[in-house]
Design an enzyme around this catalytic site. Structure first.
Site, PDB file in Angstrom:
ATOM      1  N   ASN A   1      12.900 130.235  57.683  1.00  0.00           N
ATOM      2  CA  ASN A   1      14.090 129.919  58.478  1.00  0.00           C
ATOM      3  C   ASN A   1      15.276 129.885  57.522  1.00  0.00           C
ATOM      4  O   ASN A   1      15.410 128.944  56.746  1.00  0.00           O
ATOM      5  CB  ASN A   1      13.889 128.554  59.160  1.00  0.00           C
ATOM      6  CG  ASN A   1      15.154 128.055  59.834  1.00  0.00           C
ATOM      7  OD1 ASN A   1      16.103 128.813  60.042  1.00  0.00           O
ATOM      8  ND2 ASN A   1      15.172 126.776  60.177  1.00  0.00           N
ATOM      9  N   TRP A   2      16.093 130.924  57.584  1.00  0.00           N
ATOM     10  CA  TRP A   2      17.228 131.001  56.646  1.00  0.00           C
ATOM     11  C   TRP A   2      18.369 130.074  57.036  1.00  0.00           C
ATOM     12  O   TRP A   2      19.331 129.933  56.301  1.00  0.00           O
ATOM     13  CB  TRP A   2      17.742 132.450  56.568  1.00  0.00           C
ATOM     14  CG  TRP A   2      16.876 133.357  55.748  1.00  0.00           C
ATOM     15  CD1 TRP A   2      15.648 133.073  55.223  1.00  0.00           C
ATOM     16  CD2 TRP A   2      17.185 134.699  55.335  1.00  0.00           C
ATOM     17  NE1 TRP A   2      15.167 134.155  54.525  1.00  0.00           N
ATOM     18  CE2 TRP A   2      16.086 135.164  54.579  1.00  0.00           C
ATOM     19  CE3 TRP A   2      18.266 135.564  55.555  1.00  0.00           C
ATOM     20  CZ2 TRP A   2      16.047 136.453  54.020  1.00  0.00           C
ATOM     21  CZ3 TRP A   2      18.233 136.835  55.009  1.00  0.00           C
ATOM     22  CH2 TRP A   2      17.134 137.273  54.244  1.00  0.00           C
ATOM     23  N   LYS A   3      18.297 129.487  58.232  1.00  0.00           N
ATOM     24  CA  LYS A   3      19.374 128.618  58.725  1.00  0.00           C
ATOM     25  C   LYS A   3      20.712 129.372  58.641  1.00  0.00           C
ATOM     26  O   LYS A   3      20.738 130.582  58.816  1.00  0.00           O
ATOM     27  CB  LYS A   3      19.414 127.299  57.952  1.00  0.00           C
ATOM     28  CG  LYS A   3      18.040 126.645  57.838  1.00  0.00           C
ATOM     29  CD  LYS A   3      18.143 125.225  57.410  1.00  0.00           C
ATOM     30  CE  LYS A   3      16.751 124.690  57.139  1.00  0.00           C
ATOM     31  NZ  LYS A   3      16.684 123.250  57.133  1.00  0.00           N
TER      32      LYS A   3
ATOM     33  N   HIS B   1      14.602 123.225  66.994  1.00  0.00           N
ATOM     34  CA  HIS B   1      14.666 122.751  65.602  1.00  0.00           C
ATOM     35  C   HIS B   1      15.460 121.438  65.586  1.00  0.00           C
ATOM     36  O   HIS B   1      16.413 121.271  66.341  1.00  0.00           O
ATOM     37  CB  HIS B   1      15.351 123.812  64.730  1.00  0.00           C
ATOM     38  CG  HIS B   1      15.227 123.516  63.261  1.00  0.00           C
ATOM     39  ND1 HIS B   1      15.987 122.558  62.637  1.00  0.00           N
ATOM     40  CD2 HIS B   1      14.423 124.038  62.299  1.00  0.00           C
ATOM     41  CE1 HIS B   1      15.656 122.505  61.356  1.00  0.00           C
ATOM     42  NE2 HIS B   1      14.697 123.397  61.121  1.00  0.00           N
TER      43      HIS B   1
ATOM     44  N   GLU C   1      17.637 120.356  63.708  1.00  0.00           N
ATOM     45  CA  GLU C   1      19.081 120.504  63.460  1.00  0.00           C
ATOM     46  C   GLU C   1      19.803 120.898  64.750  1.00  0.00           C
ATOM     47  O   GLU C   1      20.953 120.524  64.960  1.00  0.00           O
ATOM     48  CB  GLU C   1      19.308 121.524  62.326  1.00  0.00           C
ATOM     49  CG  GLU C   1      18.913 120.922  60.980  1.00  0.00           C
ATOM     50  CD  GLU C   1      18.503 121.913  59.915  1.00  0.00           C
ATOM     51  OE1 GLU C   1      18.730 123.128  60.088  1.00  0.00           O
ATOM     52  OE2 GLU C   1      17.937 121.468  58.898  1.00  0.00           O
TER      53      GLU C   1
ATOM     54  N   GLU D   1       7.632 119.259  62.236  1.00  0.00           N
ATOM     55  CA  GLU D   1       8.630 119.111  61.183  1.00  0.00           C
ATOM     56  C   GLU D   1       9.197 117.699  61.198  1.00  0.00           C
ATOM     57  O   GLU D   1      10.147 117.411  61.948  1.00  0.00           O
ATOM     58  CB  GLU D   1       9.776 120.106  61.415  1.00  0.00           C
ATOM     59  CG  GLU D   1       9.349 121.554  61.385  1.00  0.00           C
ATOM     60  CD  GLU D   1      10.482 122.443  60.902  1.00  0.00           C
ATOM     61  OE1 GLU D   1      10.258 123.157  59.926  1.00  0.00           O
ATOM     62  OE2 GLU D   1      11.586 122.393  61.470  1.00  0.00           O
TER      63      GLU D   1
ATOM     64  N   GLY E   1      14.558 119.595  54.175  1.00  0.00           N
ATOM     65  CA  GLY E   1      15.654 119.769  53.223  1.00  0.00           C
ATOM     66  C   GLY E   1      15.847 118.599  52.280  1.00  0.00           C
ATOM     67  O   GLY E   1      16.854 118.509  51.583  1.00  0.00           O
TER      68      GLY E   1
ATOM     69  N   SER F   1      10.211 120.772  53.454  1.00  0.00           N
ATOM     70  CA  SER F   1      10.203 120.841  51.990  1.00  0.00           C
ATOM     71  C   SER F   1       8.955 121.498  51.408  1.00  0.00           C
ATOM     72  O   SER F   1       8.484 121.113  50.330  1.00  0.00           O
ATOM     73  CB  SER F   1      10.400 119.441  51.381  1.00  0.00           C
ATOM     74  OG  SER F   1      11.655 118.916  51.755  1.00  0.00           O
TER      75      SER F   1
ATOM     76  N   GLY G   1      12.259 126.396  55.112  1.00  0.00           N
ATOM     77  CA  GLY G   1      13.707 126.563  55.057  1.00  0.00           C
ATOM     78  C   GLY G   1      14.137 127.061  53.686  1.00  0.00           C
ATOM     79  O   GLY G   1      14.058 128.248  53.368  1.00  0.00           O
TER      80      GLY G   1
HETATM   81  C1  PEP Z   1      13.265 123.948  58.222  1.00  0.00           C
HETATM   82  O1  PEP Z   1      14.463 124.143  58.268  1.00  0.00           O
HETATM   83  O2  PEP Z   1      12.586 124.217  59.218  1.00  0.00           O
HETATM   84  C2  PEP Z   1      12.683 123.421  56.998  1.00  0.00           C
HETATM   85  C3  PEP Z   1      11.421 123.069  57.014  1.00  0.00           C
HETATM   86  O3  PEP Z   1      13.502 123.313  55.906  1.00  0.00           O
HETATM   87  P1  PEP Z   1      13.059 122.981  54.390  1.00  0.00           P
HETATM   88  O4  PEP Z   1      11.853 123.811  54.075  1.00  0.00           O
HETATM   89  O5  PEP Z   1      14.249 123.351  53.555  1.00  0.00           O
HETATM   90  O6  PEP Z   1      12.744 121.528  54.337  1.00  0.00           O
END
Ligand code: PEP
Length: 251
Positions: A11-13, A95, A97, A165, A171, A211, A232
């Site tokens: 997931n590049w966000k 998600h 976010e 998640e 993050g 993470s 992410g």
């Molecule tokens: C995500 O955005 O779904 C995610 C898991 O981010 P990260 O790996 O950076 O924690």
């Protein structure tokens, strides 16, 4: 384990412009033969170009969100049908976010999941508790409510992936422990089997997100009922994402 193909989803966000498409070629060269399914979800502006860059490789492309309607007066939004037209085969919905930044509740996520299915996309439905909810011992109730509310009745092993998640692990560099992941993934599996029957319930993939990095991936993937990861930050570099794919292939 049921016959579930493992999934490494990036997931590049809100990251990535044209120059980052080079990463796709690098990843296809280094990990194009992976046993696991590899998916990249770039920002909407790059879905079409990434799908072109990934053509002829085993890398699949997904969106990060979609609207619940197919067309209409929704300035700035992208429909699932548009993502499919641009070359996507998956879309992430719910998600944390999106739930936090855009006040998306379970009913909205459910409508988006249905829209994804109508457009022929598989939906990656995200669920996860906040730190306050975990501290209050509400994790299982929160996850149960999100699952029941966000997933329509027509789920199958092909059209649905559930991503667990924990919000506090996204993050932050703080990955959930194997025990924490195992407890929630087992509960998600139980609830999927109860609601959709053992056949469908066992065939839906449940991936962990929060993470995940090459250094901790093997530990995460060793947990029962973990069928892959939603990644992410570490999906932005071919080397890091590749390390995670290798750990998944080896698990
Ligand atoms: C995500 O955005 O779904 C995610 C898991 O981010 P990260 O790996 O950076 O924690």
């Amino acid at each position: 384990m049921a016959d579930r193909r493992k999934l490494a989803a990036g997931n590049w966000k809100m990251n990535g412009v044209a120059e980052h498409l080079a990463m796709v070629g690098a990843l296809a060269d280094s990990h194009g033969q992976a046993r696991s399914e590899v998916l990249i979800c770039p920002p909407a502006t790059l879905v079409h170009r990434l799908a072109e860059a990934a053509q002829g490789t085993a890398i699949a492309v997904g969106g990060q969100d979609c609207h619940w309607e197919e067309t209409g007066a929704h300035t700035g939004d992208t429909s699932a049908a548009m993502l499919a037209d641009a070359g996507a085969s998956y879309v992430i919905v719910g998600h944390s976010e999106r739930r936090a930044d855009h006040a998306e509740g379970d009913e909205t996520v459910r409508a988006k999941t249905r829209a994804a299915w109508d457009a022929g996309l598989a939906a990656i439905v995200c669920v996860g508790e906040t730190l306050a909810e975990r501290k209050a011992s509400n994790t299982i109730d929160i996850i149960g409510g999100q699952l029941a509310g966000s997933i329509p009745d027509q789920a199958t092993g092909l059209n649905l992936v559930v991503a667990y998640e924990p919000v506090w692990a996204i993050g932050t560099g703080e990955v959930a422990t194997p025990d924490q992941i195992g407890e929630v993934h087992d509960e998600i599996r139980r609830r999927l089997e109860k609601r959709f029957g053992p056949g469908v319930g066992r065939s839906v993939r449940i991936v962990y997100g929060g993470s995940v990095k090459p250094a901790n991936a093997a530990e995460v993937f060793a947990v029962e009922n973990v069928d892959g990861a939603l990644v992410g930050g570490a999906s932005l570099k071919a080397e890091d994402f590749g390390g995670i794919i290798e750990a998944l292939d080896a698990s």
